[in-house]
Structures are given as structure tokens and as C-alpha cells.
Enzyme design. Structure first.
Site, PDB file in Angstrom:
ATOM      1  N   ARG A  44     -17.093 -26.325  18.075  1.00 38.89           N
ATOM      2  CA  ARG A  44     -16.673 -25.873  19.316  1.00 38.89           C
ATOM      3  C   ARG A  44     -15.238 -25.447  19.071  1.00 38.89           C
ATOM      4  NH1 ARG A  44     -20.826 -28.843  20.418  1.00 38.89           N
ATOM      5  NH2 ARG A  44     -21.991 -28.863  22.425  1.00 38.89           N
ATOM      6  N   GLU A  47     -29.933 -37.225  19.224  1.00 39.37           N
ATOM      7  CA  GLU A  47     -29.564 -37.062  17.988  1.00 39.37           C
ATOM      8  C   GLU A  47     -29.696 -38.558  17.353  1.00 39.37           C
ATOM      9  OE1 GLU A  47     -25.575 -37.421  19.865  1.00 39.37           O
ATOM     10  OE2 GLU A  47     -27.453 -36.324  20.420  1.00 39.37           O
TER      11      GLU A  47
END
EC number: 2.5.1.19
Length: 427
Positions: free
Chosen positions: A32, A313
């Protein structure tokens, strides 16, 4: 160039591990920060970013469209924005961040930008993002509805309001939000459909956008409004990677030892409280000190009944712990991980069963009933999280032979060396 598989037998622990691990930066934060820095009005630095296949691919993708991304200093990457332009050819590898964050940026480029990646990347969900970009004024050629594809940028994106079903991946929302300040009218993203998975990652996107000067309104559930405006260059302090630390924390539970993740910040954009609760339910003790984030095993691993939709995850490592637990586990809410680097639910069911566990696969999760386990070949499916799961089981089960440990280079190239050093008690 195709990476050669590296077979590896997971080391078995004979004593409780006691280890302090220094991990590189978060993959999610690094990706990001790179995108926001490439779109900013001035230069930015990433302090202690992750250098791994996914982030190198992201840096190369942005670099191919004009921005200067220097990764010479591993502790301090520098991004200098430049006008975005094609033609460019982008390799996404298996990185969901590259395949979903960069096409919106490519829409702002002047010229065509083509995308393709590893064979399995063509199966990963992408269609809803492409449809949303078309609705916002971007011309895209994608015969299959996914990769390979070409974005025909004209130097601007109209923006506006768009409806998307992001139930397959939170990255479908994040990709739109990250580039939205540069859209002429910004963007209003409305999600319709089953809940967006991995919601903490969308919150991370919003927080980082705001930190770069973006105006974001997320007060209405499943609606995100980003106003047009210039982002500011800045120094990004990249946190240690929490999800990458989970296998090491699991080692503390399996061996009754203690593992500390050094350099943990007092405040985090990663879902540390959720992880803390899960590890405590499985028998661990989690503390925050000036040394870092510490997990201590209590000598027992308990089964877990949990909806992991917000931290999907973590599923492979927690499933590995569940196979070694003293009671059954039920992990749900993770149907979307069938579209990750591999179909993780099917892969986990297959490999844990081969080890001797009783595993029932459902559409959105796994029931795992522990049984005596035996060493065998563990297929990793070119998936770093599957390799982590195998390593965790190998701590307690001799002879767990991974077909490929080099796949961990996707997010932590140092994993085999760090893991062996932890088990062997060497520095």
C-alpha cells in the site's frame, strides 16, 4: 524465469524453542505504501519494508509506468513520483496486491499497460474489479475476465460511484480506494453481496490513505467515499509482518516454548488483538513488552472453533496447530481462500489427511479431528502459507518433507534459515 523448487525436510524440535525473531516489514503495508507513494505529489520513503517477491514485483510494476522506485538500501526504499505512462508490461507473479492494486493505477497512465502472471494467477478472482473500473471510465481488454489483460489508459479516470461484489477478496475494494484520489470525481464504492473478507485489510487501506492526506468517509457500512485530491509524500514506518510471525508464534505453542517478535509498535494497523485472542484460545499466553510481542506456550495446544473471515491468511498455520491439538477444531468463514495462491481449503484437507489427521472439508472451512500423525511428503502448491503449515507440523512430527520451501520467498525469503535457527537454538 521459472523458480526451481527446493525440497526441504522440516526440522523437528527436541526442546522448547526460545527465540526472538526480527522480521521484515508487513507485505500489506509495504504494498500500500508503494502505491500511495507513486501517486503522491512528492517523494516518499519506506522504512524497513519487506523485500520479497511480492513487493519486488510491486516496485517493478510501478517503475515500469514511470515512477522511480529505489530499493538499493534494503532498510529505506525511496519513491519519486513521475507522470504515469505506457506502454508497459507488468508481471504480477502470484501477488494479489499487484494484480488488484495496479490496474486502477494503470487507468491513470497515458498509454496501454498489459498484465499477466504465474499460471495460477489467471484463476484468481479479478473480474469484479475490472467491471468496476470499466464503470468508472477505464477501457480494459480482458478476453477471459481476468489475466491476461490490457488497460488502455488515457491519463485520467473519470471516477464516480460504482457497485462491486468484493466477497471474493478485500483487495478488490482496496485497489479502487488507493488510486481514487487521482480520479477526477474520486470514487464511491458500494459493496453488495456476502461480507467482505479480511475486513482489517480494508481498514488498513483507509488508515494509510488518510495518513497520506486522502479524504475518506467509511462511516456507512460497506460504502467507502474517497474525495479527489493530491496525496502527500511522507515517510512510512512499516510494521513487522504480523501474519509472517504466526508460524513462529505457533512454534511456541507446539513446543511449550517462547517466541518474541521484536520491534512491535504500541499501536498497529494489523489485527493483533484478534490474533492474540485466537492464540490464547489455543493455549498460548500473549504479552506486549518493550522487547516486542511475545507468545508463550503452556504445554498444551487446544482445539479452536472460530470464524476466521477477518484473518483468513492465518488459516493454514492455525489448521496446522489444530492437527496437533488435544481436541477437535472447526475453522469457518474462509471460502474465499479457495482463490488465494492455491485452493487452500482443498490443499489443507488433502495434506493434513495424508499426515493422518481426520479432516472434513466444507464449502467455507475445515473440521479437523486430531489423530496420531506420521511424516510424509507435504505438497506446498507454490504457496508460502502451505509451507508454513508444514513447518509447524514438522516441529512435532519427524519426516515432514516439503516439496518446495523456496515458495516462501513470496513474502519471507529468509524463512528456512530463520526457522532452522529457531529450532536449533542458534543465532
Amino acid at each position: 524465469m521459472t523458480r526451481a523448487p527446493l525440497p526441504w525436510t522440516a526440522p523437528t524440535a527436541t526442546d522448547p524453542v526460545r527465540w526472538t525473531v526480527q522480521l521484515p516489514g508487513s507485505k500489506s503495508m509495504s504494498a500500500r505504501a508503494l502505491v500511495l507513494s507513486a501517486l503522491a505529489a512528492g517523494p516518499s520513503t519506506l522504512l524497513r519494508p519487506l523485500r520479497a517477491r511480492d513487493t519486488e514485483l510491486m516496485a517493478a510494476a510501478l517503475r515500469s509506468m514511470g515512477p522511480q522506485v529505489s530499493t538499493v538500501d534494503p532498510e529505506r526504499w525511496v519513491v519519486r513520483p513521475r507522470p504515469l505512462a505506457g506502454p508497459a508490461d507488468i508481471d504480477v507473479g502470484l501477488a494479489g496486491t499487484v494484480m488488484r492494486f495496479v490496474p486502477p493505477v494503470a487507468g491513470l497512465a497515458d498509454g496501454p499497460v498489459s498484465f499477466d502472471g504465474d499460471p495460477y494467477a489467471r484463476k484468481r478472482p479479478l473480474g469484479p474489479l475490472l467491471d468496476a473500473l470499466r464503470a468508472l471510465g477505464v477501457r480494459i481488454d480482458s478476453p477471459s475476465g481476468g489475466l491476461p489483460l490490457t488497460v488502455h489508459g488515457i491519463g485520467k479516470v473519470a471516477g464516480g460511484e460504482v457497485v462491486i461484489d468484493a466477497s471474493a477478496s478485500s483487495q478488490l475494494v482496496s485497489g479502487l480506494l488507493l488510486a481514487a484520489p487521482e480520479f477526477e470525481r474520486g470514487v464511491v464504492v458500494r459493496h453488495v453481496g456476502p461480507p467482505v473478507p479480511s475486513a482489517p485489510h480494508v481498514r488498513m487501506t483507509v488508515q494509510m490513505l488518510r495518513a497520506a492526506g486522502g479524504a475518506v468517509d467509511d462511516t456507512t457500512p460497506d460504502v467507502w467515499r474517497v474525495e479527489p485530491g493530491r496525496l502527500s509524500g511522507r515517510a512510512w514506518e512499516i510494521e513487522p509482518d504480523l501474519s509472517g510471525a504466526v508460524p513462529f508464534f505457533a512454534a511456541a505453542l507446539v513446543t511449550g516454548g517462547q517466541v518474541t517478535l521484536a520491534g512491535w509498535p504500541h499501536r498497529s494497523v494489523q489485527p493483533v488483538e484478534r490474533l492474540r485472542a485466537l492464540l490464547q484460545q489455543m493455549g498460548g499466553e500473549v504479552t506486549f513488552t518493550t522487547d516486542g510481542l511475545t507468545v508463550r506456550g503452556t504445554g498444551a495446544v487446544h482445539g479452536l472453533d472460530a470464524d476466521l473471515s477477518d484473518v483468513s491468511e492465518l488459516t493454514p498455520a492455525l489448521a496446522a496447530l489444530a492437527a496437533l491439538a488435544d481436541s477437535p477444531s472447526r475453522l469457518t468463514g474462509v471460502a474465499h481462500i479457495r482463490g488465494h495462491e492455491t485452493d487452500r481449503l482443498a490443499a489443507l484437507a488433502r495434506e493434513l489427511s495424508a499426515l493422518g489427521a481426520e479432516v472434513i472439508e466444507s464449502h467455507d472451512g475445515l473440521e479437523i479431528r486430531p489423530r496420531p500423525l506420521r511424516g510424509t511428503v507435504f505438497e506446498t502448491y507454490d504457496d508460502h502459507r502451505m509451507a508454513h503449515a508444514a513447518a509447524v507440523i514438522g516441529l512435532a512430527v519427524p519426516g515432514v518433507a516439503l516439496t518446495d520451501v523456496a515458495c516462501t520467498s513470496k513474502t519471507l525469503p529468509e524463512f528456512p534459515a530463520l526457522w532452522s535457527a529457531m529450532v536449533n537454538g542458534t543465532s
